[in-house]
Design a protein around this motif. Structure first.
Motif, short mmCIF file in Angstrom:
data_model
loop_
_atom_site.label_atom_id
_atom_site.label_comp_id
_atom_site.label_asym_id
_atom_site.label_seq_id
_atom_site.Cartn_x
_atom_site.Cartn_y
_atom_site.Cartn_z
N SER A 246 0.79 -1.17 0.13
CA SER A 246 -0.05 -0.05 0.01
C SER A 246 1.03 1.37 -0.07
O SER A 246 0.49 2.25 -0.49
CB SER A 246 -1.11 0.06 1.22
OG SER A 246 -1.90 -0.94 1.23
N CYS A 247 2.18 1.27 0.64
CA CYS A 247 2.96 2.40 0.81
C CYS A 247 4.36 2.02 0.21
O CYS A 247 5.20 2.21 0.95
CB CYS A 247 2.99 2.85 2.19
SG CYS A 247 1.34 3.18 2.77
N PRO A 248 4.39 1.99 -1.16
CA PRO A 248 5.75 1.46 -1.50
C PRO A 248 6.83 2.63 -1.45
O PRO A 248 8.04 2.76 -1.54
CB PRO A 248 5.57 1.34 -3.11
CG PRO A 248 4.30 1.88 -3.41
CD PRO A 248 3.60 1.92 -2.16
N HIS A 249 6.31 4.00 -1.40
CA HIS A 249 7.14 5.16 -1.26
C HIS A 249 7.89 5.28 0.24
O HIS A 249 9.08 5.69 0.47
CB HIS A 249 6.52 6.34 -1.46
CG HIS A 249 5.06 6.74 -0.78
ND1 HIS A 249 4.07 5.68 -0.77
CD2 HIS A 249 4.71 7.70 0.09
CE1 HIS A 249 3.07 6.06 -0.07
NE2 HIS A 249 3.29 7.16 0.18
N TYR A 250 7.10 4.68 1.28
CA TYR A 250 7.46 4.37 2.58
C TYR A 250 8.49 3.23 2.62
O TYR A 250 9.94 3.21 3.22
CB TYR A 250 6.70 3.90 3.59
CG TYR A 250 5.42 5.01 3.85
CD1 TYR A 250 5.72 6.57 3.30
CD2 TYR A 250 4.32 4.96 4.43
CE1 TYR A 250 4.82 7.50 3.69
CE2 TYR A 250 3.22 5.81 4.63
CZ TYR A 250 3.72 7.11 4.23
OH TYR A 250 2.66 8.24 4.33
N PHE A 251 8.18 2.17 1.73
CA PHE A 251 9.16 1.03 1.86
C PHE A 251 10.56 1.63 1.11
O PHE A 251 11.66 1.24 1.51
CB PHE A 251 8.65 -0.31 0.95
CG PHE A 251 9.58 -1.29 0.72
CD1 PHE A 251 10.08 -1.79 1.92
CD2 PHE A 251 9.78 -1.84 -0.54
CE1 PHE A 251 10.93 -3.06 1.60
CE2 PHE A 251 10.63 -2.85 -0.80
CZ PHE A 251 11.05 -3.55 0.40
#
Length: 312
Positions: A246-251
């Motif tokens: 859901s949050c690849p930018h956080y990953f």
């Protein structure tokens, strides 16, 4: 004494990581229950943007303590200026035989490492390289905030805002503390590139490219094909790493910090504590975002994880 202070710095980041882990575990505490003022404040502190809307109706006094989410941009302005300033002075000290201002030397003397080692040249170069990448990361994120991202009318708590401003000063100062003392005293740097520098920089570039792509995908959800902003509502993103989490930018943010740990030679305990903080900080934000998608979109893909593909 220097070793003790280095341990204190690592412990401070570890405690910060533990605090966010605790917040992650306690996130389901409802805002309305006995002692609801404390619980409501807790929910207000851990949520921002779209996830704050799902945290229940907030009292008027809490709404007074919020600022626009678009003020995230200020974090990167501070980071570019502060870390750019430190980077310039470190570059002069490392390559031009200059010395850092006395106030910086005094501020970081207690945290510096006065002992010499065979790998001192590599430590110099590794720390400078991490500083450069941290500054470039801040420059890119600032540019994305200004020209790519489309911010809604979401808000963040004033404490989150102040914490964010302080974070980028603290993380830059932490990198500075990884620079062996003699580079700050005018000894020129001999560049020695190692395999882990290449691995770390490659990982940094890979993660940065994917983070940018994912932020473009999010921005395009609110734009027409001509690039004009047509909506500030939330919808389900797809493409690139969004197919897995859901949050690849956080990953990607987590991977960027891991890449810096690799560049520092894997063994820097202080920086791994920073990585632990980033992990739990991003995990908390990702889980809240993941739950928002699941609660508001009935057709949300079941196979997507919150932060780490196939894992979490």
């Amino acid at each position: 004494a220097a070793g003790v202070m280095v341990a204190v710095l690592a412990a401070a980041w570890a405690l910060l990581a533990a605090a966010f882990l605790a917040a992650l575990l306690l996130r389901r505490v409802p805002a309305r229950r006995p002692g609801g003022v404390v619980c409501g404040l807790f929910q207000d502190l851990i949520r921002y943007g779209k996830t704050k809307r799902g945290g229940g109706r907030r009292p008027a006094w809490l709404r007074l303590l919020q600022v626009p989410k678009r003020w995230f941009t200020h974090f990167y302005v501070v980071s570019v200026l502060w870390n750019g300033f430190l980077l310039v002075w470190l570059f002069q000290a490392g390559f031009l035989g200059g010395s850092l201002p006395a106030w910086i030397q005094h501020m970081h003397h207690a945290l510096g490492r006065d002992t010499q080692s065979e790998d001192m040249g590599n430590e110099h170069f590794s720390a400078l390289l991490v500083f450069l990448l941290l500054w470039l990361h801040s420059c890119r994120r600032l540019a994305e905030c200004l020209w790519t991202s489309v911010f809604s009318d979401g808000v963040i708590h004033i404490v989150q805002y102040c914490f964010g401003l302080g974070y980028y000063i603290a993380v830059g100062s932490t990198v500075l503390c990884q620079v062996p003392t003699n580079i700050r005293n005018g000894k020129e740097l001999s560049v020695q590139t190692c395999w882990y520098h290449i691995v770390g920089v490659t990982m940094y570039i890979w993660a940065s490219l994917h983070q940018h792509r994912c932020l473009v995908i999010l921005a395009n959800l609110r734009k027409s094909k001509s690039g004009k902003v047509v909506s500030l509502s939330h919808s389900v993103p797809s493409g690139d790493w969004f197919e897995r989490v859901s949050c690849p930018h956080y990953f990607a943010e987590l991977l960027i910090y891991v890449s810096m740990a690799i560049i520092l030679g894997f063994h820097n305990v202080t920086w791994w504590c920073v990585v632990a903080y980033v992990l739990f900080n991003q995990a908390l934000a990702a889980v809240l975002c993941h739950e928002f998608y699941q609660e508001n979109f009935s057709s949300y893909p079941k196979h997507r994880k919150a932060l780490i593909p196939f894992v979490f």
